[in-house]
Write a protein that holds these residues in place. Sequence first.
Motif, PDB file in Angstrom:
ATOM      1  N   HIS A 133      30.991  32.901  36.382  1.00  0.00           N
ATOM      2  CA  HIS A 133      30.481  32.622  35.043  1.00  0.00           C
ATOM      3  C   HIS A 133      31.247  31.476  34.371  1.00  0.00           C
ATOM      4  O   HIS A 133      32.382  31.172  34.727  1.00  0.00           O
ATOM      5  CB  HIS A 133      30.567  33.881  34.181  1.00  0.00           C
ATOM      6  N   HIS A 134      30.600  30.859  33.395  1.00  0.00           N
ATOM      7  CA  HIS A 134      31.222  29.799  32.581  1.00  0.00           C
ATOM      8  C   HIS A 134      31.833  28.702  33.464  1.00  0.00           C
ATOM      9  O   HIS A 134      33.015  28.372  33.355  1.00  0.00           O
ATOM     10  CB  HIS A 134      32.300  30.382  31.668  1.00  0.00           C
ATOM     11  N   TYR A 160      34.847  34.251  40.130  1.00  0.00           N
ATOM     12  CA  TYR A 160      34.595  33.907  38.727  1.00  0.00           C
ATOM     13  C   TYR A 160      33.369  32.992  38.657  1.00  0.00           C
ATOM     14  O   TYR A 160      33.494  31.779  38.498  1.00  0.00           O
ATOM     15  CB  TYR A 160      35.804  33.200  38.117  1.00  0.00           C
ATOM     16  N   GLU A 174      33.359  40.404  41.127  1.00  0.00           N
ATOM     17  CA  GLU A 174      33.214  39.532  39.964  1.00  0.00           C
ATOM     18  C   GLU A 174      34.101  39.975  38.803  1.00  0.00           C
ATOM     19  O   GLU A 174      34.264  41.163  38.551  1.00  0.00           O
ATOM     20  CB  GLU A 174      31.756  39.502  39.491  1.00  0.00           C
ATOM     21  N   GLU A 175      34.652  38.989  38.104  1.00  0.00           N
ATOM     22  CA  GLU A 175      35.372  39.215  36.850  1.00  0.00           C
ATOM     23  C   GLU A 175      34.739  38.340  35.776  1.00  0.00           C
ATOM     24  O   GLU A 175      34.221  37.260  36.066  1.00  0.00           O
ATOM     25  CB  GLU A 175      36.853  38.866  36.994  1.00  0.00           C
ATOM     26  N   ARG A 176      34.796  38.799  34.545  1.00  0.00           N
ATOM     27  CA  ARG A 176      34.198  38.044  33.445  1.00  0.00           C
ATOM     28  C   ARG A 176      34.944  36.739  33.196  1.00  0.00           C
ATOM     29  O   ARG A 176      34.343  35.702  32.965  1.00  0.00           O
ATOM     30  CB  ARG A 176      34.205  38.883  32.161  1.00  0.00           C
ATOM     31  N   SER A 177      36.276  36.830  33.228  1.00  0.00           N
ATOM     32  CA  SER A 177      37.076  35.644  32.935  1.00  0.00           C
ATOM     33  C   SER A 177      38.465  35.821  33.525  1.00  0.00           C
ATOM     34  O   SER A 177      38.879  36.939  33.874  1.00  0.00           O
ATOM     35  CB  SER A 177      37.188  35.423  31.421  1.00  0.00           C
TER      36      SER A 177
END
Length: 366
Positions: free
Chosen positions: A286-287, A284, A337-340
């Motif tokens: 991102h963010h 994860y 990868e996963e967005r969230s």
Amino acid sequence: MSTNATSSAEFSFTESRRVIGDLFRPHAWVYWADFLLTYAAGAYSFAQVSGGPIYARHQGFQGTFHQTFFFFVSVLLFYRASLFIHEVVHQRNNERLKWFRIVWNLVCGIPFLIPSFVYYTHIDHHRRKHYGTDHDGEYLPLEHQQGWQILFYLSWSLIIPIVAVVRFLVLTPLAWVIPGFRAFVHQHASSMVMDPTYIRPLPTKKTLKIIYIQEFGCFLWSLAIVVIAPLAVGQWPTPFLIHAYLLSVCIIFLNSIRTIGSHRWSNAGDEMTFLDQLLDSVNYPHHAWITELWGPVGTRFHALHHLFPSLPYHALPEAHRRLMKSLPANSPYRQTEERSLTAAIINLVKRNRQTTMRAASQQAQA
């Protein structure tokens, strides 16, 4: 698990290692600063909720914004401090972090009843022939099980704090005096795992010595809080115990949610290839401002961690950036990868429904 269009030829472990080869040295000062500041801030936040000494009659949760805010802050901070157990185990033989491991156990592991020995079995989760099999206590075939079992797993957070107290306050002294009971306690009640049927291998003499020391510390701590102090003072620290229980439940629940999102849980119990294990794990990147809250101490880069288990947590973000920049566009690593976390859990639930419906259909046709 099928890798479909991907193949091991498309992923070069040697090349990946070369790209991040200078990142494997742990910086002890990062560990010390991160943990001590986190723990101190967590202790301060915890005290803001309690409103006084443990045995103060006025102590208790009044539902104010101040108390509520600091309660959830303390959950996140103590959650982060607790997850250093992951680094303590993986850096177990690193002499640079010897005193860090000792101090972590003294101020966090033992008081929180999660001494590092309960997580030694985590290493089996990284063994290629063990991952996702009966030898891996940290794996459940969630994609293939009934949907309610995911909720059942999450519900354990309500009883684990009580189980931990029983383990160290009751079972520990019994294991010392009852012949044969030591092996049972070690195999069935001494591991931080997902699978309740997991049987832990018996320890070596060296490991058993460490276990004795750590569980003795947990026994003394539990005895002091639950028995000795109340008898000496003449009253139970009921508000404190409730506060500690709720804090523990929230921390364990948050960790359980993180755990569900750390893998895709596609294996049904068979031995998996190295590439399949990589694709069954999730990153994860991102963010970071939010993922670092629920996936601290490097746990949000779980696929990368499975690729290089000895890589220190503070190097994982940079390692991921380098790999994504240097690896070819068709590299299987990019599929981790996963967005969230929310998206990953929703995908798991969807796959679970599809799998169970397909199994039910096949059973009906049989």
